[in-house]
Design an enzyme around this catalytic site. Structure first.
Site, PDB file in Angstrom:
ATOM      1  N   SER A  40       0.828  -1.193   0.000  1.00 58.04           N
ATOM      2  CA  SER A  40       0.000   0.000   0.000  1.00 58.04           C
ATOM      3  C   SER A  40       0.873   1.258   0.000  1.00 58.04           C
ATOM      4  O   SER A  40       1.676   1.441  -0.914  1.00 58.04           O
ATOM      5  CB  SER A  40      -0.959  -0.036   1.194  1.00 58.04           C
ATOM      6  OG  SER A  40      -1.887   1.021   1.141  1.00 58.04           O
ATOM      7  N   HIS A  95      -8.262   1.432  -0.896  1.00 57.68           N
ATOM      8  CA  HIS A  95      -8.112   0.478  -2.013  1.00 57.68           C
ATOM      9  C   HIS A  95      -9.452  -0.054  -2.509  1.00 57.68           C
ATOM     10  O   HIS A  95      -9.592  -1.223  -2.848  1.00 57.68           O
ATOM     11  CB  HIS A  95      -7.152  -0.652  -1.626  1.00 57.68           C
ATOM     12  CG  HIS A  95      -5.791  -0.160  -1.280  1.00 57.68           C
ATOM     13  ND1 HIS A  95      -4.935   0.377  -2.218  1.00 57.68           N
ATOM     14  CD2 HIS A  95      -5.146  -0.057  -0.089  1.00 57.68           C
ATOM     15  CE1 HIS A  95      -3.822   0.768  -1.626  1.00 57.68           C
ATOM     16  NE2 HIS A  95      -3.930   0.525  -0.333  1.00 57.68           N
TER      17      HIS A  95
END
Length: 305
Positions: A86, A190
């Site tokens: 991430s 996300h």
């Protein structure tokens, strides 16, 4: 073959940078980065409480700075590949020379602010699922309107969506899942809920001139290696609203012949997954400067001359 990896949001803890700032030059480096992005990283890394550093706009640049600071303390290391989970992808992009540290921190500061703003539009969150088979879990999540936002490997999946959808998941767990654990994050990262942040990042990225990676860069999008700076940057932008496929990244590490993995500060999460998913691969997590000697030994043993 050595892989250098950087953790994502949630790895930070109060005061975790305090011992690192005792190293020569570290406090000055962090102060300079603080000035560059308009955020007191020294304060947040040493004195701020858990709630302050949970703030997305703070946590993201703080994590990237920590990764860069600990990697600098590790010394001159040329890994066989780099990757980040991430927001850790920004740290990895700096490791690979795609962005210089200051540019990476400025962009991730924009990312954190934009994601915090997107998260404020509707009450959303994320929950980790313990146990279960991904082939059963993923369709179940999609049936509930949730996104498998992190597919981490070793059976670990994180679901994201509205708080109402997550409550439905708690009441209707997929077969084989023992527990659903809400995560201390401020939104459904996300997922499509982050689309407004993508637009903001696209504008900011236009001002950058990314360089080609100097080492193999492995992307969260699909676990593939990326050869151009422009493509790395485009993936950094788009990944905000797309699932993290760390499982596919680890498959690529294996295919590349990885024999060792070092996770920069605040390490622990990715090495924990690697121990289950990559048997035989030696690991070291940089949590404090006390871990540097073990990491340097591993680097020396697993870096091609």
């Amino acid at each position: 073959m050595l892989v250098l990896v950087a953790p994502g949001q949630g790895a930070q803890t109060p005061g975790f940078l305090t011992p690192w700032l005792e190293l020569p030059g570290a406090a000055d480096r962090l102060a300079a980065w603080s000035d560059a992005i308009g955020l007191d990283l020294v304060h947040y890394g040493t004195k701020a409480d858990a709630d302050e550093i949970r703030d997305t706009a703070v946590a993201q640049p703080l994590l990237v700075a920590a990764g860069l600071l600990s990697a600098a303390a590790l010394g001159d290391v040329t890994p066989g590949a780099v990757a980040g989970h991430s927001v850790g992808e920004f740290t990895a992009a700096a490791f690979a020379g795609v962005l210089d540290p200051t540019a990476a921190l400025k962009l991730v500061r924009t990312r954190g602010l934009a994601m915090a703003e997107a998260a404020a539009i509707a009450p959303t969150g994320m929950s980790a699922l313990l146990g279960g088979d991904p082939e059963v879990t993923v369709p179940h999540l999609e049936k509930l309107g949730l996104t498998p936002a992190n597919v981490n490997g070793a059976g670990q999946i994180v679901a994201a969506g509205t708080l109402e959808q997550l409550a439905a998941l708690e009441a209707d767990k997929p077969e084989g899942v023992r527990r659903v654990v809400p995560l201390k994050v401020a939104g459904a990262f996300h997922t499509h809920h982050m689309a407004p942040a993508v637009a903001t990042l696209e504008q900011a990225a236009k001002e950058l001139a990314p360089a080609a990676p100097t080492v193999t860069y492995v992307s969260n999008k699909d676990g593939r290696t990326v050869d151009t700076g422009a493509e790395v940057l485009a993936r950094l932008v788009g990944q905000v609203a797309n699932p993290v496929r760390w499982d596919l990244c680890m498959e690529t590490f294996q295919a590349l012949g990885a024999t060792a993995l070092v996770e920069v500060c605040p390490g622990g999460t990715l090495t924990g997954i690697a121990k289950r998913a990559l048997p035989g691969v030696a690991t070291v997590a940089l949590k404090t400067p006390d871990d540097l000697d073990a990491a340097r030994t591993l680097v020396a043993e697993h870096t091609a001359v």
